[in-house]
Design a protein around this motif. Structure first.
Motif, short mmCIF file in Angstrom:
data_model
loop_
_atom_site.label_atom_id
_atom_site.label_comp_id
_atom_site.label_asym_id
_atom_site.label_seq_id
_atom_site.Cartn_x
_atom_site.Cartn_y
_atom_site.Cartn_z
N ARG A 35 0.81 -1.22 0.00
CA ARG A 35 0.00 0.00 0.00
C ARG A 35 0.84 1.27 0.00
O ARG A 35 0.31 2.36 -0.21
CB ARG A 35 -0.95 0.01 1.21
CG ARG A 35 -2.21 -0.81 1.01
CD ARG A 35 -3.25 -0.48 2.07
NE ARG A 35 -2.85 -0.99 3.37
CZ ARG A 35 -3.17 -2.18 3.85
NH1 ARG A 35 -3.92 -3.00 3.12
NH2 ARG A 35 -2.77 -2.56 5.05
N SER A 36 2.14 1.14 0.20
CA SER A 36 2.99 2.33 0.26
C SER A 36 3.22 2.98 -1.10
O SER A 36 3.66 4.13 -1.17
CB SER A 36 4.35 1.97 0.89
OG SER A 36 5.05 1.04 0.09
N GLN A 37 2.94 2.25 -2.19
CA GLN A 37 3.09 2.81 -3.54
C GLN A 37 1.82 2.53 -4.35
O GLN A 37 1.27 1.43 -4.26
CB GLN A 37 4.30 2.19 -4.26
CG GLN A 37 5.65 2.53 -3.64
CD GLN A 37 6.05 3.98 -3.80
OE1 GLN A 37 5.48 4.69 -4.62
NE2 GLN A 37 7.02 4.41 -3.02
N PRO A 38 1.35 3.50 -5.13
CA PRO A 38 0.11 3.29 -5.88
C PRO A 38 0.20 2.18 -6.92
O PRO A 38 -0.78 1.48 -7.17
CB PRO A 38 -0.13 4.66 -6.55
CG PRO A 38 1.20 5.35 -6.53
CD PRO A 38 1.89 4.85 -5.31
N PHE A 39 1.39 1.99 -7.54
CA PHE A 39 1.49 0.98 -8.59
C PHE A 39 1.48 -0.44 -8.03
O PHE A 39 1.21 -1.39 -8.76
CB PHE A 39 2.74 1.21 -9.45
CG PHE A 39 4.04 1.21 -8.70
CD1 PHE A 39 4.72 0.04 -8.44
CD2 PHE A 39 4.58 2.41 -8.26
CE1 PHE A 39 5.93 0.06 -7.75
CE2 PHE A 39 5.79 2.44 -7.58
CZ PHE A 39 6.46 1.26 -7.32
N THR A 40 1.75 -0.62 -6.75
CA THR A 40 1.62 -1.94 -6.12
C THR A 40 0.25 -2.09 -5.45
O THR A 40 -0.29 -3.20 -5.37
CB THR A 40 2.73 -2.18 -5.09
OG1 THR A 40 2.83 -1.04 -4.22
CG2 THR A 40 4.06 -2.39 -5.79
#
Length: 354
Positions: free
Chosen positions: A201-206
């Motif tokens: 959840r720390s990065q939008p692409f993941t």
């Protein structure tokens, strides 16, 4: 290395697409120049055997040999990266053959170190090995976020990296839980998956990746298994599991015109079903609320409450089924006032169900 290769692959692609676009615009302005350039190009191709050659596809994209080489190198790098991660995870459980050829005391100490590195804590929270592993993944994600890959392509492009990190880790998790009960396995795996999703959840692409969705579904599957496992344990502990199983089986197979009374069915005689009702009632009302110490070890509050309510619903349904069977006079049970002293609604309140 993978990040650098991504940078060059995307940069070179953009440069050649830009060059092709400029060429197309120039061609529109000077139609006679098209024939001249085509002739020059054909002459150049016939006379020059360069290692890097271009092929123009029908959709206008330029595909270069050295670009393909970079792509191959990128794939090779990812494969190497996956093997490194796999080896790093496996080393915490497996002892190499070179160590086993040493003295027995040395082999035992090596095994002890390997197993202790991946030991499962009493609170069933993820081991520090996995936490450190996911911190590395978060660092890689942070580096990748600076990549030139378009936003709409990042989730799919980064999927191979996620697989390289997560698959070896989950394989080791499954190897390390062999000594746990079914309930403990589910709780432990849920806690690890929650930590993985928190990292993603720390990065939008993941966060919007396909792997995020599959891991979320895996948590749901483990939650359902946990509800079934824990509720079965409670019912067996109360001594009512067999009676409920027989009762459910009879109701699923009986025909509407069947005149056999329930009290005459093997395993559902009056003494058996009354004893089951007393045992389950005593368990529920003596505690005031269901005791589920293993489920309390789930780190995510929402999942913990949903799982607890799921188990409580199963226990309530079991109580209601026994209650209705005893209350129905057609079933042939008599003198059931003591067993029917608490209504299903009262039990629902005791179990803190809405």
């Amino acid at each position: 290395l993978c990040h650098v290769l991504d940078f060059y692959v995307i940069t070179i692609t953009q440069l050649f697409q830009f060059d092709e676009l400029n060429k197309s615009e120039a061609d529109k302005q000077d139609p006679y120049n098209i024939e001249n350039e085509q002739e020059e190009e054909e002459e150049k191709r016939s006379n020059d055997d360069m290692a890097v050659s271009a092929e123009v596809s029908s959709d206008g994209n330029v595909e270069l040999k050295f670009m393909n080489s970079l792509q191959d190198l990128r794939r090779t790098s990812y494969n190497k990266f996956y093997k490194m991660v796999q080896h790093r995870m496996d080393k915490f459980l497996d002892v190499s053959s070179s160590n086993t050829q040493q003295g027995s005391s040395s082999a035992l100490s090596t095994t002890s170190r390997a197993i202790s590195s991946i030991s499962i804590l009493s609170d069933l929270t993820p081991n520090n090995v996995f936490k450190d592993h996911l911190e590395r993944l978060k660092d890689v994600m942070s580096i990748y976020s600076t990549n030139l890959v378009p936003n709409n392509m990042r989730a799919d492009d980064f999927n191979s990296v996620l697989n390289n990190f997560i698959d070896p880790m989950l394989q080791v998790v499954h190897k390390s839980v062999t000594s746990l009960t079914e309930t403990e396995k589910c709780v432990y795996l849920i806690n690890i998956l929650v930590l993985v999703l928190e990292t993603l959840r720390s990065q939008p692409f993941t966060r919007h990746s396909a792997r995020y969705e599959t891991l979320s579904l895996l948590i749901e599957t483990q939650k359902e298994k946990l509800i079934e496992s824990e509720s079965s344990f409670i019912l067996k502990d109360c001594g009512v599991f067999t009676v409920l199983f027989t009762l459910k089986q009879y109701k699923s197979t009986t025909r509407p015109k069947d005149e056999q009374q329930l009290c005459n069915v093997a395993g559902l005689d009056e003494s058996s079903i009354k004893l089951a009702m007393k045992s389950l009632s005593a368990y529920i009302f003596s505690l005031g609320a269901l005791s589920m110490p293993k489920i309390e070890k789930i780190t995510d509050l929402e999942i913990r409450l949903m799982t607890r309510n799921g188990v409580a619903e199963v226990i309530y349904s079991a109580y209601k089924m026994l209650y209705e069977s005893l209350a129905n006079k057609k079933n042939g049970y008599t003198n059931c006032q003591q067993e029917l002293s608490h209504s299903p609604q009262q039990v629902r309140q005791i179990l803190q169900l809405k």
